[in-house]
Design a protein around this motif. Structure first.
Motif, short mmCIF file in Angstrom:
data_model
loop_
_atom_site.label_atom_id
_atom_site.label_comp_id
_atom_site.label_asym_id
_atom_site.label_seq_id
_atom_site.Cartn_x
_atom_site.Cartn_y
_atom_site.Cartn_z
N THR A 1 -18.43 39.68 -17.42
CA THR A 1 -17.34 39.14 -16.55
C THR A 1 -16.04 40.32 -16.75
OG1 THR A 1 -17.67 36.83 -16.85
CG2 THR A 1 -15.67 37.25 -16.18
N VAL A 2 -15.90 40.79 -15.62
CA VAL A 2 -14.84 42.01 -15.71
C VAL A 2 -13.52 41.86 -14.97
CG1 VAL A 2 -14.52 44.33 -15.25
CG2 VAL A 2 -16.90 43.64 -15.74
N ASP A 3 -12.58 41.70 -15.73
CA ASP A 3 -11.13 41.62 -15.13
C ASP A 3 -10.56 42.77 -15.40
OD1 ASP A 3 -10.87 41.99 -17.85
OD2 ASP A 3 -9.62 39.92 -17.93
N LEU A 4 -9.46 43.12 -14.90
CA LEU A 4 -8.44 44.32 -14.69
C LEU A 4 -8.39 45.01 -16.34
CD1 LEU A 4 -7.64 46.18 -12.84
CD2 LEU A 4 -5.27 45.24 -13.09
N LEU A 5 -8.43 44.24 -17.35
CA LEU A 5 -8.03 44.62 -18.71
C LEU A 5 -9.53 45.48 -19.21
CD1 LEU A 5 -6.79 44.92 -21.45
CD2 LEU A 5 -7.74 42.86 -22.12
N GLY A 6 -10.73 44.76 -19.09
CA GLY A 6 -11.89 45.21 -19.38
C GLY A 6 -12.38 46.55 -18.49
N ALA A 7 -12.12 46.46 -17.41
CA ALA A 7 -12.25 47.84 -16.44
C ALA A 7 -11.30 48.84 -16.65
CB ALA A 7 -12.19 47.17 -14.94
N PHE A 8 -10.06 48.64 -16.99
CA PHE A 8 -9.13 49.79 -17.36
C PHE A 8 -9.71 50.39 -18.57
CE2 PHE A 8 -4.70 50.65 -18.94
CZ PHE A 8 -4.63 51.77 -18.23
N PHE A 9 -9.95 49.52 -19.60
CA PHE A 9 -10.18 50.38 -20.68
C PHE A 9 -11.80 50.97 -20.89
CE2 PHE A 9 -8.02 47.51 -24.40
CZ PHE A 9 -6.81 48.04 -23.80
N ALA A 10 -12.58 50.27 -19.99
CA ALA A 10 -13.65 51.07 -19.67
C ALA A 10 -13.74 52.36 -19.01
CB ALA A 10 -14.65 50.01 -18.81
N ALA A 11 -12.89 52.34 -17.97
CA ALA A 11 -12.47 53.71 -17.33
C ALA A 11 -11.85 54.89 -18.24
CB ALA A 11 -11.71 53.45 -16.12
N THR A 12 -11.05 54.21 -19.05
CA THR A 12 -10.24 55.39 -19.98
C THR A 12 -11.28 55.86 -20.94
OG1 THR A 12 -8.30 54.14 -19.64
CG2 THR A 12 -8.30 55.76 -21.49
N SER A 13 -11.98 54.92 -21.43
CA SER A 13 -12.87 55.20 -22.56
C SER A 13 -14.04 56.22 -22.05
CB SER A 13 -13.70 54.13 -23.22
OG SER A 13 -14.22 53.44 -22.24
N SER A 14 -14.52 56.20 -20.50
CA SER A 14 -15.60 56.95 -20.22
C SER A 14 -14.93 58.29 -19.91
CB SER A 14 -15.72 56.31 -18.93
OG SER A 14 -16.71 55.10 -19.00
N MET A 15 -13.67 58.39 -19.53
CA MET A 15 -12.92 59.65 -19.37
C MET A 15 -13.04 60.66 -20.67
SD MET A 15 -9.76 58.94 -16.83
CE MET A 15 -9.92 57.96 -15.33
N VAL A 16 -12.29 59.78 -21.85
CA VAL A 16 -12.69 60.29 -23.10
C VAL A 16 -14.02 60.79 -23.65
CG1 VAL A 16 -12.30 59.68 -25.54
CG2 VAL A 16 -10.68 59.04 -23.94
N ALA A 17 -15.02 60.08 -23.28
CA ALA A 17 -16.22 60.17 -23.64
C ALA A 17 -16.92 61.57 -22.84
CB ALA A 17 -17.41 59.08 -23.30
N PHE A 18 -16.44 61.70 -21.74
CA PHE A 18 -16.70 62.93 -20.72
C PHE A 18 -16.12 64.03 -21.37
CE2 PHE A 18 -15.67 65.43 -17.06
CZ PHE A 18 -16.90 66.14 -16.73
N ALA A 19 -14.83 63.92 -21.86
CA ALA A 19 -14.29 65.18 -22.57
C ALA A 19 -15.16 65.58 -23.73
CB ALA A 19 -12.87 64.89 -22.77
N ALA A 20 -15.30 64.37 -24.56
CA ALA A 20 -16.25 64.51 -25.89
C ALA A 20 -17.54 65.40 -25.66
CB ALA A 20 -16.42 63.26 -26.45
N GLY A 21 -18.14 65.03 -24.56
CA GLY A 21 -19.47 65.61 -24.26
C GLY A 21 -19.40 66.98 -24.27
N ILE A 22 -18.00 67.48 -23.36
CA ILE A 22 -17.85 68.95 -23.06
C ILE A 22 -17.60 69.52 -24.34
CG2 ILE A 22 -16.48 70.25 -21.88
CD1 ILE A 22 -16.15 68.41 -19.61
N TYR A 23 -16.84 68.99 -25.00
CA TYR A 23 -16.21 69.37 -26.40
C TYR A 23 -17.50 69.74 -27.53
CZ TYR A 23 -13.18 70.64 -30.24
OH TYR A 23 -12.45 71.11 -31.42
#
Length: 533
Positions: A95-117
């Motif tokens: 079950t995904v509300d705005l809190l879960g989706a917002f945190f998921a999107a932010t953490s994915s951006m961080v992981a993408f940067a970590a993959g490049i780094y």
């Protein structure tokens, strides 16, 4: 439920019979994608040249999935998908509300940067022993925790990310990593055990583990069931995972030991999963019990933020200082949970997203600075501004953001929390937030002056010995990577954008907070028939 003449129950009424729309598959697609790519990378573990070429594009796709999920939730409200064709509470729901989706999107951006780094920070040996597979699997655990609608599955996803974090923490098998990993594992296993005990206790009281079902039934059991004991167990378990006072001593003992990209990933994301669990369980499921514990949470918040920043101020190792700043930020988020108002919760949510980005970026900046200067010790560092003005400028922007100064992302949530504190007369909580910001400014200013602005000293015997003991990726012989600089710059751009144009992030945080305080939309997405009656 219908019963026929032979006494057999008719279970047809609890089956899912309606097809799922294609957009709703975004609810589980990020988790499935991470597991699938992690399995592929594990099969190709000997092809270290292919690892980043597969993982980095896969992480980019993950960002698109989670951003699409945020857009889907904004347009359609809370979305739920139940597994196994059984209706909840029989089936397990995401079950995904705005809190879960917002945190998921932010953490994915961080992981993408970590993959490049990580492409420049992790050598062939680290790739062979699983950096990129572990990165994908830890993201599966993090995203699963943000998106699940079942408390036991929240525990399962915690286990997934915890096991993956063990592998990342000891990558390299150095003595300091083994020592830090042992402390990290022991304390987190205690927290996980408390989580499991509390979940078993919850099931014994409610007979269900579905969060929407619990949100409905909590009001019925309040006054007859020992809910305060249950909530206190959850508070202790998740406070330990979030590194809140007084169960925060494991973090500064472990986060400085792995490779910088792993430290950044941990500092940015792992403690925020604990904060998310506190917001979800205390803020949405048990708001009355949270209100009773609000003063205790506020005291813990003040001690966490103040002692954390004082610990950072006392450090000579930049990585250790950043670990204490992570702890201090957790205290700021707990202040929002203690307030429990729409402004307080939205400030905590905004600050959590800010911390995901900025703390990861600060570790990345420290790693690049260690390469340039040959040491993480302030006594041996210096002259980084003259060696690379761009990195120094990016680091300065991050320092201003973590201190909560305008016009960066750390400024607005602190303003929201200070105002929310003053609105209820909690001047001492507002004062603690402001004092913490002042001490953080002194802390990062000290690092800037000693490591970046002060001229570099001639290397003496002690400095040469220190450089010789550093891991290979931090020595001056390793050239500065364009990818690492780009990953750092991308995260800096996010914090600057959120500071200059905070309205979209603030609106997301406020809507997410309203979803916690009024879970009717959350319940409606899981039980549409019952909620509409």
């Amino acid at each position: 439920m219908a019963v026929n003449s032979e006494g057999l129950r008719d279970f047809s009424a609890v089956y899912v019979v309606q097809p799922v729309s294609s957009a709703d598959w975004l609810v589980i697609a990020p988790v499935i994608w991470c597991i699938l790519i992690g399995a592929v990378l594990l099969m190709l573990r000997k092809r270290t040249d292919l690892q980043p070429l597969i993982a980095i594009p896969a992480l980019a796709v993950l960002v698109l999935m989670t951003v699409g999920l945020v857009w889907h939730v904004i347009g359609n409200g809370t979305v739920s998908m139940t597994m196994g064709r059984w209706l909840p509470p029989f089936g397990i729901s995401f079950t995904v509300d705005l809190l879960g989706a917002f945190f998921a999107a932010t953490s994915s951006m961080v992981a993408f940067a970590a993959g490049i780094y990580g492409r420049s920070d992790v050598d062939d040996s680290g790739r062979r022993y699983g950096f990129y597979p572990f990165l994908m699997l830890i993201m599966a655990g993090i995203l699963g925790a943000f998106l699940t609608g079942d408390i036991f599955n929240l525990y399962v996803w915690f286990e997934v990310l915890l096991i993956s974090s063990f592998g990342l923490l000891v990558l390299g098998s150095e003595r300091a990593q083994i020592d830090g990993g042992t402390k990290y594992a022991f304390l987190n296993l205690i927290a996980t055990t408390l989580f499991l005990v509390a979940t078993g206790y919850l099931y014994g009281l409610f007979g269900t583990l579905n969060m929407a079902d619990i949100a409905v039934r909590a009001a019925e059991l309040r006054g007859t069931a020992p809910l305060m004991t249950l909530v206190t167990l959850y508070l202790l378990a998740f406070a330990m995972k979030a590194a809140a006072f007084p169960v925060n001593f494991w973090l500064p003992a472990s986060y400085h030991t792995p490779r910088i990209v792993i430290s950044g990933l941990f500092g940015g994301l792992l403690t925020k999963v604990g904060i998310y669990a506190l917001l979800r369980i205390l803020g949405m499921l048990f708001p009355f019990e949270r209100e009773e514990l609000s003063f205790i949470i506020a005291i813990a918040a003040v001690l966490t933020m103040v002692l954390g920043v004082m610990g950072a101020l006392a450090q000579n190792d930049i990585r250790r200082a950043l670990g204490f700043l992570v702890i201090s930020g957790i205290g700021v988020m707990l202040a929002g949970l203690a307030l429990g108002s729409p402004a307080g919760l939205s400030g905590a949510i905004f600050y959590a997203a800010h911390s995901m980005v900025v703390m990861t970026a600060l570790y990345f900046a420290a790693g690049i600075g260690g390469r340039l200067g040959g040491s993480f010790q302030l006594t041996h560092a210096g002259g980084l501004y003259t060696r690379n003005a761009l990195i120094a400028a990016l680091t300065l922007l991050l320092f201003l953001s973590v201190a909560g100064l305008p016009p960066f992302s750390g400024f607005w949530p602190k303003i929201m929390l200070v105002k929310a504190s003053l609105d209820i007369g909690a001047w001492w909580l507002a004062g603690a937030i402001l004092v913490t910001g002042f001490l953080t400014t002194i802390t990062v200013g000290r690092i800037w002056v000693l490591a970046y602005w002060r001229p570099a000293a001639e290397p003496d015997e002690m400095t040469l010995r220190t450089i010789g003991e550093m891991p290979a990726e931090t020595t001056p012989a390793n050239p500065l990577s364009v990818g690492a600089t780009a990953a750092l710059a991308g995260l800096v751009l996010l914090t600057v954008a959120a500071g200059v144009w905070p309205e979209p992030v603030m609106a997301l945080a406020q809507d997410a907070a309203r979803g916690l305080l009024d879970p009717s939309a959350y319940v409606l997405s899981v039980f549409p028939v019952e909620a509409s009656q």
